[in-house]
Design a protein around this motif. Structure first.
Motif, PDB file in Angstrom:
ATOM      1  N   TYR A   9      32.592  46.998  41.755  1.00 20.48           N
ATOM      2  CA  TYR A   9      33.154  45.589  42.051  1.00 20.48           C
ATOM      3  C   TYR A   9      33.182  44.444  40.853  1.00 20.48           C
ATOM      4  O   TYR A   9      34.294  43.808  40.702  1.00 20.48           O
ATOM      5  CB  TYR A   9      32.302  44.846  43.369  1.00 20.48           C
ATOM      6  CG  TYR A   9      32.704  45.617  44.557  1.00 20.48           C
ATOM      7  CD1 TYR A   9      33.988  46.153  44.882  1.00 20.48           C
ATOM      8  CD2 TYR A   9      31.714  45.892  45.509  1.00 20.48           C
ATOM      9  CE1 TYR A   9      34.096  46.797  46.197  1.00 20.48           C
ATOM     10  CE2 TYR A   9      31.875  46.570  46.641  1.00 20.48           C
ATOM     11  CZ  TYR A   9      33.253  47.195  46.880  1.00 20.48           C
ATOM     12  OH  TYR A   9      33.436  47.647  48.196  1.00 20.48           O
ATOM     13  N   PHE A  12      35.952  45.198  38.620  1.00 21.56           N
ATOM     14  CA  PHE A  12      37.338  44.956  38.929  1.00 21.56           C
ATOM     15  C   PHE A  12      37.408  43.204  38.850  1.00 21.56           C
ATOM     16  O   PHE A  12      38.321  42.530  38.329  1.00 21.56           O
ATOM     17  CB  PHE A  12      37.636  44.965  40.532  1.00 21.56           C
ATOM     18  CG  PHE A  12      38.059  46.530  40.575  1.00 21.56           C
ATOM     19  CD1 PHE A  12      39.386  46.776  40.235  1.00 21.56           C
ATOM     20  CD2 PHE A  12      37.591  47.453  41.167  1.00 21.56           C
ATOM     21  CE1 PHE A  12      39.909  48.064  40.321  1.00 21.56           C
ATOM     22  CE2 PHE A  12      38.101  48.692  41.348  1.00 21.56           C
ATOM     23  CZ  PHE A  12      39.210  49.043  40.967  1.00 21.56           C
ATOM     24  N   ALA A  13      36.148  42.574  39.049  1.00 21.06           N
ATOM     25  CA  ALA A  13      36.231  41.074  39.107  1.00 21.06           C
ATOM     26  C   ALA A  13      36.534  40.699  37.571  1.00 21.06           C
ATOM     27  O   ALA A  13      37.048  39.686  37.148  1.00 21.06           O
ATOM     28  CB  ALA A  13      35.105  40.421  39.739  1.00 21.06           C
ATOM     29  N   TYR A  16      40.060  41.641  36.149  1.00 25.37           N
ATOM     30  CA  TYR A  16      41.221  41.213  37.011  1.00 25.37           C
ATOM     31  C   TYR A  16      42.255  40.593  36.425  1.00 25.37           C
ATOM     32  O   TYR A  16      43.404  41.191  36.503  1.00 25.37           O
ATOM     33  CB  TYR A  16      40.736  40.159  38.077  1.00 25.37           C
ATOM     34  CG  TYR A  16      41.960  39.680  39.023  1.00 25.37           C
ATOM     35  CD1 TYR A  16      42.360  40.417  39.970  1.00 25.37           C
ATOM     36  CD2 TYR A  16      42.200  38.250  38.677  1.00 25.37           C
ATOM     37  CE1 TYR A  16      43.431  39.747  40.606  1.00 25.37           C
ATOM     38  CE2 TYR A  16      43.372  37.814  39.329  1.00 25.37           C
ATOM     39  CZ  TYR A  16      43.925  38.441  40.429  1.00 25.37           C
ATOM     40  OH  TYR A  16      44.891  37.916  41.042  1.00 25.37           O
ATOM     41  N   LEU A  20      45.800  42.470  36.292  1.00 25.95           N
ATOM     42  CA  LEU A  20      46.998  41.969  36.878  1.00 25.95           C
ATOM     43  C   LEU A  20      48.265  41.818  35.855  1.00 25.95           C
ATOM     44  O   LEU A  20      49.357  42.175  36.163  1.00 25.95           O
ATOM     45  CB  LEU A  20      46.671  40.594  37.388  1.00 25.95           C
ATOM     46  CG  LEU A  20      47.779  39.702  38.217  1.00 25.95           C
ATOM     47  CD1 LEU A  20      48.103  40.666  39.475  1.00 25.95           C
ATOM     48  CD2 LEU A  20      47.368  38.441  38.521  1.00 25.95           C
TER      49      LEU A  20
END
Length: 330
Positions: A9, A12-13, A16, A20
């Motif tokens: 997690y 991913f944070a 990000y 994207l």
């Protein structure tokens, strides 16, 4: 110390923005490379519901691999649908145990295929269209180096030679496909919701992904035609009839913003023919997917509760993979 999933997690944070940015880059790259071709082959079309009758067929399977064998259950169902009224009319089921080997999953998949095709043959005359889940190419498999005459399904399943068993299953599937096309040519629609085909755009991603990324309105692609290659066919008199058979494929979206589907049928079809098919399918569409196929999919699905019940009946749910098998097998 954080758990592995917590670390994931955090990754991913932290990443990000980069993730994207890459997603947008890939999306823009797709657009630049194929948008001109897509404009030429994609036609917006808002279907109008025309009530037709459908037979929809799908199969499901449950496979439990153990150290000393594979327990399986495979089933298939045919439903009749007209408008919102859809009901089951026929079904098939096979279950058993394969001894240890490397081709259990392949054989089980072919058994399910045979059950589906058998139902289509038996019930195809009861409706105006037959809806088959999946692509015709996948159903055909590869019969190279396969030859012989058709055998009963139970005889093939019980064959201890797994290579010969698989060959005879593929042979039987191709024979049934040949009969199905002979009897119902033109009314069978093979519908794929997860096609990985890349024939149209030649991108690294599927044609469906390209179309879904760059279009939103209901519509269809111009049809493209290919033939069944004799090299993938088993040597059998009935199967020989499939050689050179033309398959027309095209992509459709029935409702705005919904999924794109790939449709295969035998023979040739023009734009007006595709519109008629879309109008017919739209009459039973639920969020862009034919409800009879959705209904039969959930009917045959072997869910988690079903799996646990089967294992419980066999006394396998609380045992190690090999502890239930007779001692003489070790």
């Amino acid at each position: 110390m954080s758990t592995l999933i917590e670390r994931a997690y955090e990754e991913f944070a932290n990443n990000y923005p980069k993730i994207l940015e890459k997603i947008r880059f890939y999306s823009n790259s797709i657009n630049d490379s194929v948008k001109d071709k897509l404009k030429k082959i994609w036609i917006d079309y808002e279907p109008t519901a025309v009530n037709k009758s459908f037979i929809a067929i799908d199969g499901g399977e449950f496979v439990k691999e153990l150290r000393v064998g594979t327990v399986f259950l495979t089933n298939a169902e045919a439903v009749y649908g007209e408008g919102v009224n859809v009901s089951a009319i026929d079904n098939e089921i096979k279950m058993g145990v394969f001894r240890p080997g490397n081709l259990a999953k392949e054989r089980i998949s072919e058994i399910m295929n045979i059950l589906e095709l058998s139902l289509a043959l038996r019930n195809g005359n009861k409706a105006e269209y037959i809806l088959m889940d999946g692509s015709l190419k996948k159903k055909l498999n590869n019969g190279k180096d396969v030859e012989g005459e058709e055998k009963e399904l139970d005889e093939i399943i019980n064959d201890e030679n797994e290579e010969e068993s698989l060959k005879n299953l593929i042979l039987k599937s191709q024979i049934l496909i040949s009969r199905l096309i002979q009897n119902y040519d033109g009314k069978i629609l093979w519908i794929s919701k997860n096609s990985k085909g890349r024939e149209l755009f030649g991108e690294n991603i599927s044609d469906i992904t390209v179309i879904e990324s760059l279009t939103e309105n209901p519509g269809f692609t111009l049809p493209f035609v290919h033939t069944i290659d004799g090299k993938i066919l088993a040597k059998n008199k009935e199967v020989k009839n499939l050689e050179g058979v033309e398959i027309t494929s095209f992509y459709i979206r029935l409702e705005k913003g919904q999924r794109v589907l790939k449709v295969d049928l035998t023979g040739r079809i023009d734009d007006e023919g595709i519109k008629k098919i879309m109008d017919s399918l739209y009459s039973v569409s639920i969020k862009g997917y034919p409800y009879p196929l959705l209904k039969v999919h959930y009917d045959v699905k072997v869910n988690k509760e079903d799996r646990q019940r089967i294992l419980s009946i066999l006394g396998l749910n609380h045992m190690r993979g090999n502890s239930w098998w007779p001692n003489q097998f070790f």
